[in-house]
Design a protein around this motif. Structure first.
Motif, PDB file in Angstrom:
ATOM      1  N   PHE A  72      41.293  46.323  41.165  1.00  0.00           N
ATOM      2  CA  PHE A  72      40.063  47.047  41.697  1.00  0.00           C
ATOM      3  C   PHE A  72      39.573  46.372  42.882  1.00  0.00           C
ATOM      4  O   PHE A  72      38.988  46.798  43.914  1.00  0.00           O
ATOM      5  CB  PHE A  72      39.145  47.482  40.818  1.00  0.00           C
ATOM      6  N   VAL A  73      39.278  45.060  42.440  1.00  0.00           N
ATOM      7  CA  VAL A  73      38.408  43.955  43.292  1.00  0.00           C
ATOM      8  C   VAL A  73      39.418  43.675  44.729  1.00  0.00           C
ATOM      9  O   VAL A  73      38.848  43.936  45.712  1.00  0.00           O
ATOM     10  CB  VAL A  73      38.120  42.787  42.678  1.00  0.00           C
ATOM     11  N   LEU A 123      39.060  46.953  46.846  1.00  0.00           N
ATOM     12  CA  LEU A 123      37.672  46.390  47.400  1.00  0.00           C
ATOM     13  C   LEU A 123      36.550  47.002  46.987  1.00  0.00           C
ATOM     14  O   LEU A 123      35.495  47.532  47.672  1.00  0.00           O
ATOM     15  CB  LEU A 123      37.643  46.566  49.171  1.00  0.00           C
ATOM     16  N   GLY A 124      36.596  47.132  45.592  1.00  0.00           N
ATOM     17  CA  GLY A 124      35.406  47.463  44.752  1.00  0.00           C
ATOM     18  C   GLY A 124      35.273  47.421  43.273  1.00  0.00           C
ATOM     19  O   GLY A 124      36.201  46.447  43.008  1.00  0.00           O
ATOM     20  N   THR A 125      34.895  48.169  42.685  1.00  0.00           N
ATOM     21  CA  THR A 125      34.832  48.052  41.179  1.00  0.00           C
ATOM     22  C   THR A 125      35.178  49.343  40.478  1.00  0.00           C
ATOM     23  O   THR A 125      34.995  50.414  41.010  1.00  0.00           O
ATOM     24  CB  THR A 125      33.550  47.374  40.680  1.00  0.00           C
ATOM     25  N   ALA A 169      29.672  51.191  42.185  1.00  0.00           N
ATOM     26  CA  ALA A 169      29.965  50.155  43.211  1.00  0.00           C
ATOM     27  C   ALA A 169      31.585  50.847  43.481  1.00  0.00           C
ATOM     28  O   ALA A 169      32.510  49.983  43.036  1.00  0.00           O
ATOM     29  CB  ALA A 169      29.942  48.994  42.930  1.00  0.00           C
ATOM     30  N   PRO A 170      32.018  52.197  43.692  1.00  0.00           N
ATOM     31  CA  PRO A 170      33.269  52.320  43.765  1.00  0.00           C
ATOM     32  C   PRO A 170      34.270  51.530  44.875  1.00  0.00           C
ATOM     33  O   PRO A 170      33.732  51.277  45.791  1.00  0.00           O
ATOM     34  CB  PRO A 170      33.244  53.937  43.998  1.00  0.00           C
ATOM     35  N   THR A 171      35.592  51.794  44.718  1.00  0.00           N
ATOM     36  CA  THR A 171      36.395  51.283  45.649  1.00  0.00           C
ATOM     37  C   THR A 171      36.326  51.967  47.006  1.00  0.00           C
ATOM     38  O   THR A 171      36.034  53.126  46.891  1.00  0.00           O
ATOM     39  CB  THR A 171      38.012  51.158  45.070  1.00  0.00           C
ATOM     40  N   GLU A 172      36.537  50.963  47.877  1.00  0.00           N
ATOM     41  CA  GLU A 172      37.070  51.745  49.301  1.00  0.00           C
ATOM     42  C   GLU A 172      38.451  52.356  49.595  1.00  0.00           C
ATOM     43  O   GLU A 172      38.512  53.292  50.317  1.00  0.00           O
ATOM     44  CB  GLU A 172      36.715  50.680  50.534  1.00  0.00           C
ATOM     45  N   THR A 197      37.382  62.166  47.037  1.00  0.00           N
ATOM     46  CA  THR A 197      37.257  61.137  47.879  1.00  0.00           C
ATOM     47  C   THR A 197      38.400  60.722  48.674  1.00  0.00           C
ATOM     48  O   THR A 197      38.323  60.442  49.980  1.00  0.00           O
ATOM     49  CB  THR A 197      36.924  59.850  46.945  1.00  0.00           C
TER      50      THR A 197
END
Length: 152
Positions: free
Chosen positions: A52-53, A57-59, A64-67, A128
């Motif tokens: 995820f990180v 590029l998020g969590t 704080a969702p992913t891009e 999304t």
């Protein structure tokens, strides 16, 4: 912080609250077998969170969702490796501690995670990421890992 809070509560605090980490009376064989799903669950959880990180590029946290849609690593085999890892860790604790209450808790926790994924996460991901998610959802099972890695 989210990793410590959400999975840490579900697979750590609640099992402790239910058992006080007091072991039951099963023999050593099933108890030793509990180490495998417990350690495996922790390893999978850390790996999936790292995806995820690094890839998304998020969590996993809704705040704080992913891009980007996360489809690499273990996500090429199953859409919900984190949830499966948490249930495996609880199941491992049930065997390790010889506490049937944790087997029941693993089922309840798994059901709650399934419902959350089905009625919140999947619609949110579809809204999304659109067709990218739909293609992924059609190719990769949610709960029973496929035998071969999916190639996007």
């Amino acid at each position: 912080m989210f990793m410590a809070l959400a999975p840490g509560t579900v697979a750590g605090v609640v099992p402790w609250w239910l058992t006080g980490w007091q072991a039951g009376g099963w023999g050593p064989a099933p108890r030793l077998l509990g180490v495998l799903p417990l350690v495996g669950g922790v390893v999978v959880l850390v790996h999936a969170f790292a995806r995820f990180v690094t890839e998304g590029l998020g969590t996993p946290a809704p705040v704080a969702p992913t891009e980007h849609l996360v489809v690499g690593g273990l996500y090429r085999y199953v859409r919900n490796p984190m949830y499966l890892a948490v249930v495996a860790a609880i199941f491992g604790q049930a065997l390790l501690l010889a506490r049937p209450v944790l087997l029941g808790y693993a089922l309840v926790a798994g059901g709650v995670m399934w419902a959350f994924a089905k009625w919140y996460e999947e619609p949110k991901l579809a809204a999304t990421f659109g067709e990218e998610y739909e293609r992924y959802r059609r190719a990769v099972p949610g709960w029973l890992p496929r035998g071969r890695a999916w190639r996007a």
